[in-house]
Design a protein around this motif. Structure first.
Motif, PDB file in Angstrom:
ATOM      1  N   GLY A  28       0.845  -1.183   0.000  1.00 60.17           N
ATOM      2  CA  GLY A  28       0.000   0.000   0.000  1.00 60.17           C
ATOM      3  C   GLY A  28       0.876   1.226   0.000  1.00 60.17           C
ATOM      4  N   GLU A  29       0.248   2.374   0.178  1.00 58.20           N
ATOM      5  CA  GLU A  29       1.007   3.624   0.138  1.00 58.20           C
ATOM      6  C   GLU A  29       1.980   3.744   1.305  1.00 58.20           C
ATOM      7  N   ARG A  30       1.633   3.202   2.486  1.00 55.25           N
ATOM      8  CA  ARG A  30       2.453   3.366   3.683  1.00 55.25           C
ATOM      9  C   ARG A  30       2.993   2.064   4.258  1.00 55.25           C
ATOM     10  N   LEU A  31       2.585   0.929   3.724  1.00 53.66           N
ATOM     11  CA  LEU A  31       2.949  -0.369   4.288  1.00 53.66           C
ATOM     12  C   LEU A  31       3.722  -1.191   3.270  1.00 53.66           C
ATOM     13  N   ARG A  32       4.781  -1.876   3.748  1.00 53.99           N
ATOM     14  CA  ARG A  32       5.560  -2.728   2.850  1.00 53.99           C
ATOM     15  C   ARG A  32       6.021  -3.984   3.581  1.00 53.99           C
ATOM     16  N   LEU A  33       6.206  -5.049   2.820  1.00 53.80           N
ATOM     17  CA  LEU A  33       6.732  -6.308   3.310  1.00 53.80           C
ATOM     18  C   LEU A  33       8.227  -6.328   3.032  1.00 53.80           C
ATOM     19  N   THR A  34       9.037  -6.633   4.039  1.00 51.97           N
ATOM     20  CA  THR A  34      10.489  -6.578   3.880  1.00 51.97           C
ATOM     21  C   THR A  34      11.104  -7.969   4.031  1.00 51.97           C
ATOM     22  N   PHE A  35      12.204  -8.194   3.315  1.00 50.92           N
ATOM     23  CA  PHE A  35      12.906  -9.478   3.340  1.00 50.92           C
ATOM     24  C   PHE A  35      14.405  -9.228   3.498  1.00 50.92           C
ATOM     25  N   HIS A  36      15.052 -10.081   4.259  1.00 51.97           N
ATOM     26  CA  HIS A  36      16.519  -9.998   4.413  1.00 51.97           C
ATOM     27  C   HIS A  36      17.101 -11.402   4.490  1.00 51.97           C
ATOM     28  N   ALA A  37      18.247 -11.609   3.844  1.00 57.42           N
ATOM     29  CA  ALA A  37      19.016 -12.844   3.978  1.00 57.42           C
ATOM     30  C   ALA A  37      20.489 -12.466   4.036  1.00 57.42           C
ATOM     31  N   GLY A  38      21.228 -13.069   4.934  1.00 55.31           N
ATOM     32  CA  GLY A  38      22.651 -12.780   5.065  1.00 55.31           C
ATOM     33  C   GLY A  38      23.454 -14.049   5.238  1.00 55.31           C
ATOM     34  N   LEU A  39      24.661 -14.057   4.692  1.00 60.65           N
ATOM     35  CA  LEU A  39      25.555 -15.208   4.816  1.00 60.65           C
ATOM     36  C   LEU A  39      26.907 -14.717   5.316  1.00 60.65           C
ATOM     37  N   MET A  40      27.311 -15.179   6.491  1.00 61.62           N
ATOM     38  CA  MET A  40      28.570 -14.792   7.111  1.00 61.62           C
ATOM     39  C   MET A  40      29.565 -15.946   7.058  1.00 61.62           C
ATOM     40  N   HIS A  41      30.810 -15.632   6.656  1.00 57.16           N
ATOM     41  CA  HIS A  41      31.872 -16.643   6.712  1.00 57.16           C
ATOM     42  C   HIS A  41      33.081 -16.045   7.407  1.00 57.16           C
ATOM     43  N   ARG A  42      33.576 -16.755   8.411  1.00 56.32           N
ATOM     44  CA  ARG A  42      34.786 -16.358   9.124  1.00 56.32           C
ATOM     45  C   ARG A  42      35.933 -17.241   8.652  1.00 56.32           C
ATOM     46  N   PHE A  43      37.033 -16.634   8.265  1.00 56.48           N
ATOM     47  CA  PHE A  43      38.196 -17.361   7.789  1.00 56.48           C
ATOM     48  C   PHE A  43      39.131 -17.669   8.969  1.00 56.48           C
ATOM     49  N   GLY A  44      40.318 -18.198   8.678  1.00 54.10           N
ATOM     50  CA  GLY A  44      41.296 -18.447   9.731  1.00 54.10           C
ATOM     51  C   GLY A  44      41.376 -19.901  10.126  1.00 54.10           C
ATOM     52  N   SER A  45      42.015 -20.153  11.274  1.00 58.21           N
ATOM     53  CA  SER A  45      42.264 -21.521  11.719  1.00 58.21           C
ATOM     54  C   SER A  45      40.995 -22.225  12.197  1.00 58.21           C
ATOM     55  N   ASP A  46      39.974 -21.456  12.551  1.00 54.71           N
ATOM     56  CA  ASP A  46      38.712 -22.040  13.014  1.00 54.71           C
ATOM     57  C   ASP A  46      37.562 -21.458  12.197  1.00 54.71           C
ATOM     58  N   PRO A  47      37.467 -21.819  10.906  1.00 51.50           N
ATOM     59  CA  PRO A  47      36.460 -21.216  10.021  1.00 51.50           C
ATOM     60  C   PRO A  47      35.037 -21.546  10.467  1.00 51.50           C
ATOM     61  N   ASP A  48      34.133 -20.639  10.145  1.00 46.77           N
ATOM     62  CA  ASP A  48      32.746 -20.820  10.559  1.00 46.77           C
ATOM     63  C   ASP A  48      31.845 -20.108   9.556  1.00 46.77           C
ATOM     64  N   THR A  49      30.701 -20.704   9.260  1.00 43.93           N
ATOM     65  CA  THR A  49      29.728 -20.096   8.345  1.00 43.93           C
ATOM     66  C   THR A  49      28.340 -20.164   8.972  1.00 43.93           C
ATOM     67  N   HIS A  50      27.593 -19.064   8.918  1.00 45.84           N
ATOM     68  CA  HIS A  50      26.204 -19.104   9.352  1.00 45.84           C
ATOM     69  C   HIS A  50      25.379 -18.130   8.511  1.00 45.84           C
ATOM     70  N   ALA A  51      24.074 -18.352   8.516  1.00 45.61           N
ATOM     71  CA  ALA A  51      23.154 -17.518   7.736  1.00 45.61           C
ATOM     72  C   ALA A  51      22.071 -16.967   8.646  1.00 45.61           C
ATOM     73  N   ASP A  52      21.573 -15.781   8.316  1.00 49.92           N
ATOM     74  CA  ASP A  52      20.447 -15.221   9.055  1.00 49.92           C
ATOM     75  C   ASP A  52      19.369 -14.801   8.072  1.00 49.92           C
ATOM     76  N   LEU A  53      18.119 -14.967   8.478  1.00 50.92           N
ATOM     77  CA  LEU A  53      16.957 -14.651   7.646  1.00 50.92           C
ATOM     78  C   LEU A  53      15.999 -13.785   8.447  1.00 50.92           C
ATOM     79  N   ARG A  54      15.340 -12.863   7.767  1.00 48.12           N
ATOM     80  CA  ARG A  54      14.366 -12.010   8.445  1.00 48.12           C
ATOM     81  C   ARG A  54      13.270 -11.599   7.470  1.00 48.12           C
ATOM     82  N   VAL A  55      12.029 -11.621   7.943  1.00 44.27           N
ATOM     83  CA  VAL A  55      10.899 -11.118   7.169  1.00 44.27           C
ATOM     84  C   VAL A  55      10.096 -10.208   8.092  1.00 44.27           C
TER      85      VAL A  55
END
Length: 232
Positions: A165-192
């Motif tokens: 509508g004129e003032r209302l919207r549906l929002t979406f987010h997705a993120g992917l994080m990767h940590r490098f180094g000797s102890d690598p790690d990957t995770h994702a976050d989602l939001r609506v």
């Protein structure tokens, strides 16, 4: 579509967190401003969360100030209470960069930011980003040489919205994080979520989740999130 000039999502000590903040900053200036202007946003969030990670289980009052200069250049700052390391403290994010528009109609944005903490300076870190945006969607890549003072990291940030509508919207987010180094790690976050704009006031209500290995990393943010912000 806005590109958050800080580090959009804010998220956990060391490498498990994913901008900030960040937080919040915009490429709503993708069309180069003809004159310099300064604006601000004072917001109240139900929980300070970054990239799916909690930086404070209690409501927080946050302030962001942006200055747009001719030629697409910008700088700004973001401040918020945060819980990290030894306990409650203040996080300050300073950032700057440049935004513009390509002949194809795509908007671009590139910049650098510095996150500092009032007590535990070992978590201070720098981050650079670059991104592209259409009218209703954006993609940004954030790189840090020592995320929260630890290992190098990369974070892919995807955002989109659909008007209801004129003032209302549906929002979406997705993120992917990767940590490098000797102890690598990957995770994702989602939001609506749902966002409503009433003049200078913006209200948001959403649901978020964090996808990662069980038992790893910093505390995840609560599933339900809400915020109110006023622009000035």
């Amino acid at each position: 579509m806005s590109l958050d000039r800080r580090n959009d999502s804010r998220t956990s000590p060391l490498s498990t967190r994913g901008v900030r903040a960040a937080a919040c900053l915009s490429l709503a200036c993708a069309a180069w401003p003809a004159a310099a202007q300064t604006s601000g946003n004072l917001g109240l969030v139900s929980e300070y969360a970054v990239r799916g990670i909690s930086l404070g289980a209690h409501p927080a009052l946050q302030l962001r100030v942006d200055h747009d200069a001719p030629g697409g250049w910008y700088l700004g700052g973001f401040v918020s209470p945060a819980t990290l390391g030894d306990g409650s403290q203040t996080e300050l994010i300073a950032y700057g960069g440049r935004a513009g528009r390509l002949p194809s109609g795509l908007s671009w944005d590139a910049g650098i930011s510095r996150a500092s903490f009032s007590r535990d300076h070992e978590y201070d870190y720098d981050e650079v980003h670059a991104g592209l945006a259409l009218d209703r969607a954006s993609a940004r890549l954030f790189l840090s040489p020592a995320y929260y003072g630890a290992a190098p990291s990369a974070y892919l940030d995807l955002n989109a919205f659909h008007p209801l509508g004129e003032r209302l919207r549906l929002t979406f987010h997705a993120g992917l994080m990767h940590r490098f180094g000797s102890d690598p790690d990957t995770h994702a976050d989602l939001r609506v979520g749902l966002a409503a704009t009433l003049g200078d006031l913006t209200l948001q209500l959403g649901w978020q989740t964090l996808l990662r290995q069980a038992g790893s990393g910093a505390p995840r943010a609560r599933a339900l999130t809400g915020s109110a912000g006023i622009r000035f």
